[in-house]
Design a protein around this motif. Structure first.
Motif, PDB file in Angstrom:
ATOM      1  N   GLY A 108      47.476  -3.099 -32.625  1.00 33.22           N
ATOM      2  CA  GLY A 108      48.693  -3.852 -32.910  1.00 33.22           C
ATOM      3  C   GLY A 108      49.374  -3.402 -34.184  1.00 33.22           C
ATOM      4  N   LEU A 109      48.587  -2.907 -35.123  1.00 37.83           N
ATOM      5  CA  LEU A 109      49.137  -2.492 -36.415  1.00 37.83           C
ATOM      6  C   LEU A 109      50.108  -1.330 -36.240  1.00 37.83           C
ATOM      7  CD1 LEU A 109      48.663  -3.245 -39.448  1.00 37.83           C
ATOM      8  CD2 LEU A 109      47.061  -1.344 -39.530  1.00 37.83           C
ATOM      9  N   LEU A 110      49.647  -0.268 -35.596  1.00 39.82           N
ATOM     10  CA  LEU A 110      50.496   0.906 -35.367  1.00 39.82           C
ATOM     11  C   LEU A 110      51.673   0.546 -34.475  1.00 39.82           C
ATOM     12  CD1 LEU A 110      50.883   3.982 -35.773  1.00 39.82           C
ATOM     13  CD2 LEU A 110      49.531   4.319 -33.690  1.00 39.82           C
ATOM     14  N   GLY A 111      51.424  -0.268 -33.456  1.00 40.06           N
ATOM     15  CA  GLY A 111      52.494  -0.679 -32.555  1.00 40.06           C
ATOM     16  C   GLY A 111      53.567  -1.488 -33.246  1.00 40.06           C
ATOM     17  N   GLY A 112      53.191  -2.155 -34.348  1.00 39.57           N
ATOM     18  CA  GLY A 112      54.153  -2.946 -35.107  1.00 39.57           C
ATOM     19  C   GLY A 112      54.887  -2.144 -36.162  1.00 39.57           C
ATOM     20  N   GLY A 113      54.644  -0.845 -36.201  1.00 45.49           N
ATOM     21  CA  GLY A 113      55.351   0.009 -37.157  1.00 45.49           C
ATOM     22  C   GLY A 113      54.632   0.235 -38.463  1.00 45.49           C
ATOM     23  N   TRP A 114      53.383  -0.265 -38.582  1.00 43.60           N
ATOM     24  CA  TRP A 114      52.619  -0.095 -39.816  1.00 43.60           C
ATOM     25  C   TRP A 114      51.695   1.107 -39.713  1.00 43.60           C
ATOM     26  CZ3 TRP A 114      54.311  -2.873 -43.708  1.00 43.60           C
ATOM     27  CH2 TRP A 114      54.947  -4.091 -43.448  1.00 43.60           C
ATOM     28  N   HIS A 115      51.498   1.793 -40.820  1.00 37.77           N
ATOM     29  CA  HIS A 115      50.638   2.974 -40.869  1.00 37.77           C
ATOM     30  C   HIS A 115      49.201   2.522 -41.097  1.00 37.77           C
ATOM     31  CE1 HIS A 115      49.728   7.106 -42.948  1.00 37.77           C
ATOM     32  NE2 HIS A 115      49.153   6.984 -41.760  1.00 37.77           N
ATOM     33  N   PRO A 116      48.311   2.638 -40.096  1.00 38.83           N
ATOM     34  CA  PRO A 116      46.931   2.160 -40.267  1.00 38.83           C
ATOM     35  C   PRO A 116      46.203   2.799 -41.438  1.00 38.83           C
ATOM     36  CG  PRO A 116      47.401   2.537 -37.948  1.00 38.83           C
ATOM     37  CD  PRO A 116      48.573   3.088 -38.716  1.00 38.83           C
ATOM     38  N   THR A 117      46.446   4.074 -41.689  1.00 39.39           N
ATOM     39  CA  THR A 117      45.810   4.749 -42.820  1.00 39.39           C
ATOM     40  C   THR A 117      46.045   3.983 -44.115  1.00 39.39           C
ATOM     41  OG1 THR A 117      45.947   6.941 -41.818  1.00 39.39           O
ATOM     42  CG2 THR A 117      45.869   6.858 -44.226  1.00 39.39           C
ATOM     43  N   ALA A 118      47.267   3.525 -44.303  1.00 35.44           N
ATOM     44  CA  ALA A 118      47.610   2.812 -45.531  1.00 35.44           C
ATOM     45  C   ALA A 118      47.035   1.406 -45.550  1.00 35.44           C
ATOM     46  CB  ALA A 118      49.132   2.765 -45.680  1.00 35.44           C
ATOM     47  N   ALA A 119      46.946   0.786 -44.380  1.00 34.79           N
ATOM     48  CA  ALA A 119      46.447  -0.589 -44.323  1.00 34.79           C
ATOM     49  C   ALA A 119      44.947  -0.658 -44.572  1.00 34.79           C
ATOM     50  CB  ALA A 119      46.797  -1.206 -42.966  1.00 34.79           C
ATOM     51  N   VAL A 120      44.193   0.214 -43.922  1.00 36.48           N
ATOM     52  CA  VAL A 120      42.734   0.173 -44.111  1.00 36.48           C
ATOM     53  C   VAL A 120      42.324   0.865 -45.403  1.00 36.48           C
ATOM     54  CG1 VAL A 120      42.414   0.164 -41.605  1.00 36.48           C
ATOM     55  CG2 VAL A 120      42.159   2.315 -42.840  1.00 36.48           C
ATOM     56  N   GLY A 121      43.114   1.863 -45.824  1.00 36.42           N
ATOM     57  CA  GLY A 121      42.736   2.671 -46.975  1.00 36.42           C
ATOM     58  C   GLY A 121      42.682   1.896 -48.269  1.00 36.42           C
ATOM     59  N   VAL A 122      43.592   0.968 -48.462  1.00 30.20           N
ATOM     60  CA  VAL A 122      43.611   0.243 -49.726  1.00 30.20           C
ATOM     61  C   VAL A 122      42.414  -0.704 -49.835  1.00 30.20           C
ATOM     62  CG1 VAL A 122      45.117  -1.639 -48.918  1.00 30.20           C
ATOM     63  CG2 VAL A 122      45.101  -0.998 -51.336  1.00 30.20           C
ATOM     64  N   ILE A 123      41.993  -1.282 -48.715  1.00 33.38           N
ATOM     65  CA  ILE A 123      40.821  -2.162 -48.731  1.00 33.38           C
ATOM     66  C   ILE A 123      39.553  -1.339 -48.941  1.00 33.38           C
ATOM     67  CG2 ILE A 123      39.510  -3.855 -47.424  1.00 33.38           C
ATOM     68  CD1 ILE A 123      42.311  -4.818 -48.256  1.00 33.38           C
ATOM     69  N   ALA A 124      39.433  -0.235 -48.206  1.00 33.60           N
ATOM     70  CA  ALA A 124      38.253   0.624 -48.338  1.00 33.60           C
ATOM     71  C   ALA A 124      38.145   1.218 -49.742  1.00 33.60           C
ATOM     72  CB  ALA A 124      38.306   1.732 -47.293  1.00 33.60           C
ATOM     73  N   SER A 125      39.273   1.649 -50.285  1.00 28.58           N
ATOM     74  CA  SER A 125      39.268   2.247 -51.629  1.00 28.58           C
ATOM     75  C   SER A 125      38.898   1.220 -52.691  1.00 28.58           C
ATOM     76  CB  SER A 125      40.644   2.855 -51.926  1.00 28.58           C
ATOM     77  OG  SER A 125      40.901   3.957 -51.083  1.00 28.58           O
ATOM     78  N   THR A 126      39.346   0.002 -52.530  1.00 27.80           N
ATOM     79  CA  THR A 126      39.000  -1.060 -53.473  1.00 27.80           C
ATOM     80  C   THR A 126      37.499  -1.307 -53.479  1.00 27.80           C
ATOM     81  OG1 THR A 126      41.162  -2.112 -53.197  1.00 27.80           O
ATOM     82  CG2 THR A 126      39.396  -3.477 -54.081  1.00 27.80           C
ATOM     83  N   CYS A 127      36.899  -1.364 -52.288  1.00 26.74           N
ATOM     84  CA  CYS A 127      35.453  -1.582 -52.193  1.00 26.74           C
ATOM     85  C   CYS A 127      34.682  -0.434 -52.831  1.00 26.74           C
ATOM     86  CB  CYS A 127      35.053  -1.735 -50.726  1.00 26.74           C
ATOM     87  SG  CYS A 127      35.603  -3.279 -49.970  1.00 26.74           S
ATOM     88  N   ALA A 128      35.093   0.791 -52.552  1.00 25.83           N
ATOM     89  CA  ALA A 128      34.397   1.957 -53.095  1.00 25.83           C
ATOM     90  C   ALA A 128      34.518   2.017 -54.616  1.00 25.83           C
ATOM     91  CB  ALA A 128      34.949   3.231 -52.469  1.00 25.83           C
ATOM     92  N   ALA A 129      35.720   1.748 -55.123  1.00 19.87           N
ATOM     93  CA  ALA A 129      35.934   1.786 -56.572  1.00 19.87           C
ATOM     94  C   ALA A 129      35.154   0.677 -57.271  1.00 19.87           C
ATOM     95  CB  ALA A 129      37.429   1.662 -56.873  1.00 19.87           C
ATOM     96  N   ALA A 130      35.143  -0.502 -56.679  1.00 13.82           N
ATOM     97  CA  ALA A 130      34.440  -1.636 -57.291  1.00 13.82           C
ATOM     98  C   ALA A 130      32.949  -1.365 -57.389  1.00 13.82           C
ATOM     99  CB  ALA A 130      34.704  -2.905 -56.473  1.00 13.82           C
ATOM    100  N   ARG A 131      32.418  -0.760 -56.360  1.00 16.01           N
ATOM    101  CA  ARG A 131      30.985  -0.432 -56.348  1.00 16.01           C
ATOM    102  C   ARG A 131      30.635   0.507 -57.499  1.00 16.01           C
ATOM    103  NH1 ARG A 131      26.700  -0.100 -52.808  1.00 16.01           N
ATOM    104  NH2 ARG A 131      25.331   1.706 -53.162  1.00 16.01           N
ATOM    105  N   LEU A 132      31.418   1.566 -57.664  1.00 17.54           N
ATOM    106  CA  LEU A 132      31.147   2.544 -58.717  1.00 17.54           C
ATOM    107  C   LEU A 132      31.466   2.006 -60.105  1.00 17.54           C
ATOM    108  CD1 LEU A 132      32.478   5.697 -56.880  1.00 17.54           C
ATOM    109  CD2 LEU A 132      30.101   5.291 -57.562  1.00 17.54           C
ATOM    110  N   SER A 133      32.306   0.980 -60.162  1.00 13.42           N
ATOM    111  CA  SER A 133      32.708   0.419 -61.462  1.00 13.42           C
ATOM    112  C   SER A 133      31.816  -0.727 -61.909  1.00 13.42           C
ATOM    113  CB  SER A 133      34.164  -0.066 -61.381  1.00 13.42           C
ATOM    114  OG  SER A 133      35.022   1.011 -61.047  1.00 13.42           O
ATOM    115  N   GLY A 134      30.821  -1.070 -61.094  1.00 17.41           N
ATOM    116  CA  GLY A 134      29.843  -2.063 -61.522  1.00 17.41           C
ATOM    117  C   GLY A 134      30.237  -3.500 -61.310  1.00 17.41           C
ATOM    118  N   LEU A 135      31.193  -3.784 -60.444  1.00 21.28           N
ATOM    119  CA  LEU A 135      31.581  -5.160 -60.175  1.00 21.28           C
ATOM    120  C   LEU A 135      30.492  -5.871 -59.371  1.00 21.28           C
ATOM    121  CD1 LEU A 135      34.361  -3.898 -60.960  1.00 21.28           C
ATOM    122  CD2 LEU A 135      35.402  -5.449 -59.280  1.00 21.28           C
ATOM    123  N   ASN A 136      30.484  -7.203 -59.437  1.00 18.80           N
ATOM    124  CA  ASN A 136      29.645  -7.969 -58.526  1.00 18.80           C
ATOM    125  C   ASN A 136      30.467  -8.408 -57.319  1.00 18.80           C
ATOM    126  OD1 ASN A 136      31.069 -10.380 -59.210  1.00 18.80           O
ATOM    127  ND2 ASN A 136      29.711 -10.739 -60.966  1.00 18.80           N
TER     128      ASN A 136
END
Length: 395
Positions: A143-171
């Motif tokens: 539905g995301l792509l069909g609605g005109g949204w770029h899935p790469t950008a939608a999932v990428g920001v969430i995935a990148s936040t998780c990866a960065a938080a892990r390496l930065s020592g967040l709980n």
């Protein structure tokens, strides 16, 4: 709650428990992404991004790839992620519905460099980022792509936040706050495919992920369950994918970086072209078809299968990457579909422009929606000596 489960998984999974096979696959993904980025640093959009990082970036000792420049982790990740996606040659992930590595690899290398992390921790963070990207993509559905949204950008920001938080020592609680910030950064429009702004999307994801992580660690407040529920990310972007409860339970079981794994591209253009390229290549080889005998080429897509192919009459190299019409024309001219194929002069050569109108698209009646890595294509070539057809199911 899904957001809580994602945060706990991203933070509390020890690097030592990430399977060795996943670490090896992560290494392959890093190599592929770095290769694409180093080839892409000379592209105009990557040069613009690097210049921005130099002139406007923050303090820090994180490398801008291909340059003797250091800046903040967020700004380096921004420039590096744009370079990684500039050629559209970087890998894709079927579950994530797009190019997760182009955001997550620059994020983990920048955040890892800033934190002084070791190699296994960086690779584990990447594998976990891909796991999150895959689950997000499966939750969004098509539905995301069909609605005109770029899935790469939608999932990428969430995935990148998780990866960065892990390496930065967040709980986990801090990551939930960071994800609340990242939820407000979900964006990216398909309308920008075929322009420099498409790779900007991956740069935005990487920078926003590192920024959101820093803010979460610093104590910013946000909705702690931003992904689920009424008005959450999935609801707001009209998700029609798998149940979030099932996706949460599946975290870290089969590992998305292994199953289905990253799909490495054979050609530097949109993945939605690739099955048709494979079919056309076999038809050309089997029947020795020449351009001057072709009357019409029909490329059949399942519903939604050509959504990303936004250019029907391309005039630039970037537009050519998102045009089945140009790709087929280039193949009829026996072009090997390498990086030089997708330059402005090559797209505008008279022979290619003359063949482009002969390529037609047809939508195959079917239930549901599909995308470049899911489904099949049929290519039919009508020539002066007969019609030749091939179906291709493999990208």
């Amino acid at each position: 709650m899904f957001t809580r489960k994602i945060a706990e998984f991203a933070i509390e999974t020890p690097s030592s428990t990430v399977p060795d096979e996943a670490i090896v696959a992560a290494g392959h993904g890093v190599i592929d992404t770095l290769g694409c980025a180093l080839a892409g640093v000379v592209e105009p959009v990557a040069e613009i991004a690097a210049r921005w990082a130099v002139e406007n970036g923050g303090r820090g000792g994180v490398t801008v790839w291909g340059h003797s420049t250091e800046t903040s982790a967020a700004d380096a990740a921004f420039a590096n992620a744009i370079a990684a996606h500039a050629l559209d040659f970087d890998d894709s992930h079927p579950s994530a519905r797009g190019h997760a590595s182009a955001s997550v690899v620059p994020t983990v290398i920048a955040a890892g460099q800033a934190a002084g992390a070791n190699g296994r921790d960086v690779l584990a963070a990447y594998a976990i980022g891909i796991e999150v990207a895959g689950k997000m993509g499966r939750g969004f559905g098509f539905g995301l792509l069909g609605g005109g949204w770029h899935p790469t950008a939608a999932v990428g920001v969430i995935a990148s936040t998780c990866a960065a938080a892990r390496l930065s020592g967040l709980n986990a609680e801090q990551l939930q706050r960071a994800l609340g910030v990242a939820g407000s950064e979900v964006s990216g429009l398909v309308r920008n495919f075929g322009t420099m702004t498409k790779p900007y999307h991956t740069g935005h994801c990487a920078r926003a992920g590192i920024t959101a992580s820093w803010l979460g660690g610093a104590g910013i407040t946000s909705d702690p369950n931003i992904l689920e529920g009424d008005g959450g990310v999935f609801d707001s972007y009209h998700a029609n994918g798998e149940a979030l409860e099932e996706l949460a339970a599946d975290l870290g079981t089969k590992w998305e970086i292994l199953v289905p794994g990253n799909f490495v591209k054979n050609w530097p253009c949109c993945y939605s072209n690739h099955r048709s390229i494979g079919a056309m290549a076999k038809l050309l080889e089997e029947h020795d078809i020449s351009a001057d005998e072709v009357e019409e080429v029909t490329v059949s897509f399942l519903p939604g299968g050509d959504t990303a192919l936004v250019s029907r009459e391309p005039k630039t190299g970037l537009e050519g990457k998102f045009s089945i019409e140009y790709v087929i024309a280039a193949m009829l001219l026996r072009d090997p579909l390498t990086l030089p194929t997708f330059t402005d002069p090559m797209v505008m050569r008279a022979e290619a422009q003359a063949l482009i109108p002969k390529v037609k698209r047809v939508i195959i009646p079917a239930e549901g929606k599909f995308a470049g890595m899911v489904g099949y294509n049929i290519v039919e070539v009508k020539t002066s000596r007969g019609t030749f057809e091939r179906r291709e199911d493999i990208t």
